[in-house]
Design an enzyme around this catalytic site. Structure first.
Site, PDB file in Angstrom:
ATOM      1  N   CYS B 253       0.865  -1.183   0.000  1.00  0.00           N
ATOM      2  CA  CYS B 253       0.000   0.000   0.000  1.00  0.00           C
ATOM      3  C   CYS B 253       0.898   1.228   0.000  1.00  0.00           C
ATOM      4  O   CYS B 253       1.827   1.296  -0.805  1.00  0.00           O
ATOM      5  CB  CYS B 253      -0.961  -0.018   1.182  1.00  0.00           C
ATOM      6  SG  CYS B 253      -0.172  -0.084   2.794  1.00  0.00           S
ATOM      7  N   ARG B 258      -2.003  -0.821   5.735  1.00  0.00           N
ATOM      8  CA  ARG B 258      -3.308  -1.251   5.219  1.00  0.00           C
ATOM      9  C   ARG B 258      -3.180  -2.525   4.379  1.00  0.00           C
ATOM     10  O   ARG B 258      -4.113  -3.323   4.299  1.00  0.00           O
ATOM     11  CB  ARG B 258      -3.927  -0.145   4.349  1.00  0.00           C
ATOM     12  CG  ARG B 258      -4.659   0.912   5.126  1.00  0.00           C
ATOM     13  CD  ARG B 258      -5.135   1.974   4.165  1.00  0.00           C
ATOM     14  NE  ARG B 258      -4.032   2.495   3.377  1.00  0.00           N
ATOM     15  CZ  ARG B 258      -4.178   3.230   2.282  1.00  0.00           C
ATOM     16  NH1 ARG B 258      -5.373   3.512   1.840  1.00  0.00           N
ATOM     17  NH2 ARG B 258      -3.126   3.673   1.638  1.00  0.00           N
TER      18      ARG B 258
END
Lengths: 393, 303
Positions: B253, B258
């Site tokens: 990411c 995330r």
């Protein structure tokens, strides 16, 4: 000719209308912010704080000025009561939230700011602005509810001052290498030690005020004061006000966020100025801090925005009921003083990362040394501002 | 005879149902509430926003700060074995404890915690499906008391870096096509239209994505109520992007947290062979000479 009873009835109707407006806002605003904190509670705390400021004249400059001019210590004792009560309440909460204060962590959200030249400069400027305009930012907000038209230009220039503060921030930060060390007293003395130290400090200051202050002789009331009059018409006693401020402060910190009034004002200034391309994209060392710090706004219904809205409306309702709504137009000749004072308030609040409510009240209650430093230099600036004010219109 | 058989099958199904509640990588809010206070579990909150844990958390949960408890505060790296082990022991975790992680923002950083724990060989680690969002939406109890658990005795294994993808491996995978590379950022970041979302400080000086990566935003794996979609739905979503488990997978990411959420979906729920690239775009987009695809053609001009 308007009779007294007609005026009183009209005031009550206006107060009822404003109270209804508060209810409408409470229903309309979102139930939660993005962090799941209750916005209606935040607004209600603002209403309570605004009503309290109005009813008790809990105003940093007025209280300080009462002492400077008449050596009347009651207002400053009220502030010390609020600080002492709030510090005890904060200690109870922080003992649960940060069981080990020596672990190198700070309590979340608390106004624990860096101590350095920006804080000293900001607090002094804020004090100067208070002296020149006759109020700090929170008092200008509650005075809006009392019909103080002069507070409007002051608050507009507070926004200008904030923008100047944003522009000065990066050079100041780089000049000194940082905004200064962040000192949380419980991290040095433990929760109990920091509490004892703070209470000893408040007690010593209170002793000095009592020793050197002059309490005005009590005036015997012509007729007994009814409880309704005591609550809705007469000024609340300073100690009572201080205790209620402490109560509001701890509920706010425990359920929403620490008390503060400048985050919203600062955010509006920053959002506007950033939109105009006036500001640097990044404020070094600032955008990573949390607390009384202005961020670019994403939504109107922020917790601080609804708090400030509640504050103004709460003060307005209290002022109407007490018959103390009295619109006063500023003299044109006073406008330069109000403008410069407003700018100093905004600049000071930005550079010090908060104001008398955020840094002084909430910060000191949470054990931040920055609260004490702010208080000292704010008093010095206020003293100078008060003297200046006498010399100019 | 038939009746007895039916009862036996029914009882077995019931028992299997109870057991299943604690099998697999996820636990439900119902199961967690029923099992709160059990000595066999440790509930750990990893939230992004300050004050969230303190103002109310799942009763008995301890708080891990992702800025300090899950990373090395000096090197750009995950927490050292010694630091994490001490932190977990202080949280009351022993070798036979089931760790249940949850957090705000759809378990982003709770999933990252699960990945860090996996690197250090902790096997019995689960996520609360839906995290705080689901727990609060169902009106389940919150507590503001901070527990002081008795110290645990967990010992961590040495870090298994096979679960991580480092820059040279990502470049090699991009060149050779040996891995499915999943970019979980927004479509605008993937296409290079923007370098980083508005307001984020950590960014890169090149826009776009790792050449050969496919874009499946992390939110694709989440249902409306904040819980993970069903394994079948997840399988279909990733298969549509060409990620079907036939090749090992690398997720990334912007800063590497995330992507742990997608790592969790692909690795723990679907059972694929997945590495998380924790350097992610802030490392890759700043690296010299690596293969980048930038369909939007955005040129970095210092802003």
């Amino acid at each position: 000719m308007v009779t007294a009873s007609f005026a009183a009835r009209r005031n009550l109707w206006v107060a009822a209308g404003l109270a209804l407006l508060i209810v409408v806002f409470l229903v309309l605003i979102p139930a939660r912010d993005s962090l799941n904190r209750p916005l209606p509670l935040s607004m209600l705390l603002g209403v309570a704080f605004g009503a309290l400021l109005q009813r008790s004249r809990f105003c940093f400059w007025c209280n300080y000025n009462d002492f400077l001019t008449d050596r009347d210590p009651r207002g400053l004792l009220s502030i010390l009561t609020a600080l002492a009560g709030g510090t005890i309440a904060y200690a109870a909460v922080l003992h649960g939230w940060v069981p080990d204060p020596f672990a190198g962590r700070l309590p979340p959200d608390a106004f624990i700011g860096p101590i350095g030249l920006p804080l000293v400069l900001g607090a002094t400027c804020f004090g100067l602005g208070m002296g020149l305009t006759g109020s700090c930012i929170s008092a200008h907000l509650y005075r809006l509810g009392e019909g103080s038209v002069a507070s409007i230009p002051v608050l507009v220039f507070v926004l200008v001052g904030f923008v100047l503060g944003f522009l000065a921030w990066n050079p100041l930060y780089l000049l000194f290498g940082s905004a200064g060390p962040v000192i949380w007293l419980p991290a040095i003395f433990g929760h109990g030690g920091a509490l004892a130290l703070a209470l000893a400090g408040f007690a010593a200051l209170a002793a000095l005020l009592i020793r050197f202050g002059r309490f005005p002789a009590p005036e015997a009331p012509a007729q007994p004061v009814q409880p309704v009059q005591a609550i809705f018409q007469h000024r609340w006693p300073g100690v009572t006000a201080g205790v209620i401020v402490a109560l509001i402060a701890i509920i706010a910190y425990f359920r929403v966020a620490p008390l503060g009034v400048t985050a919203e004002v600062g955010s509006i200034a920053r959002t506007y100025a950033a939109g105009q391309g006036w500001l640097p994209q990044r404020l070094i060392g600032l955008d990573t801090l949390r607390g009384c710090i202005a961020v670019v706004k994403e939504t109107l219904a922020s917790r601080n925005g609804v708090f400030v809205l509640g504050l103004v409306l709460g003060a307005a309702v209290a002022a109407q009921i007490a018959g103390q709504f009295k619109p006063v137009l500023p003299r044109a000749v006073s406008l330069p003083r109000l403008a410069v004072g407003g700018m100093l308030l905004g600049f000071g609040a930005m550079i010090a990362l908060g104001c008398t409510v955020g840094v002084l009240l909430s910060g000191t209650m949470s054990g931040a040394l920055s609260g004490w430093v702010f208080g000292l230099f704010c008093l010095l600036g206020g003293w100078a501002g008060g003297r200046l004010r006498r010399a100019i219109p | 005879m038939f009746l007895r058989k039916l009862i036996a099958v029914g009882a077995f199904a019931l028992m299997a149902g109870v057991a299943n509640a604690n099998e697999g990588p996820l636990v439900t809010t119902e199961w967690l509430e029923e099992n709160l206070g059990s000595a066999d579990i440790a509930v750990i909150e990893v939230s992004v926003n300050p004050g969230v844990y303190e103002r109310g958390h799942i009763p008995g949960a301890v708080n891990f700060a992702w800025h300090t408890d899950l990373v090395d505060p000096v090197r750009r790296d995950i927490a050292t074995r010694e630091d994490l082990q001490a932190r977990l022991q202080a949280a009351g975790v022993s070798d036979d404890t089931t760790i249940i992680l949850y957090g705000d923002t759809n378990n982003w950083f709770a999933a990252w915690g699960a990945w860090v724990f996996d690197v250090y060989g902790l096997e019995d680690v689960k996520l609360l499906d839906g995290g705080r969002v689901a727990w609060e939406a169902e009106g389940r109890p919150l507590d503001s008391a901070v527990p002081a658990p008795a110290a645990g005795t967990v010992t961590l294994a040495e870090a298994n870096n096979d679960l991580r993808a480092f820059l040279p491996e990502v470049v090699a995978a991009s060149d050779s096509g040996s891995h499915a590379i999943v970019d979980i950022r927004s479509a605008n970041e993937y296409s290079g239209t923007i370098i980083a979302p508005e307001g984020f400080q950590e960014t890169a000086i090149r826009a776009g994505h790792v050449t050969g990566a496919v874009n499946v935003p992390w939110s694709s794996a989440v249902a409306e109520d904040g819980r993970f979609k069903s394994p079948d739905e997840l399988r279909a979503i990733y298969a549509a992007a060409g990620v079907d488990g036939s090749k090992p997978v690398i997720t990334y990411c912007r800063i590497g947290e995330r992507s742990s959420h997608t790592w969790f979906a692909l690795s723990r729920i679907l059972g694929y062979d997945v590495q998380n690239y924790d350097g992610s775009w802030t490392e890759y987009g700043n690296s010299v000479g690596v293969p980048v695809t930038n369909p939007a053609g955005t040129v970095w001009t210092g802003l």
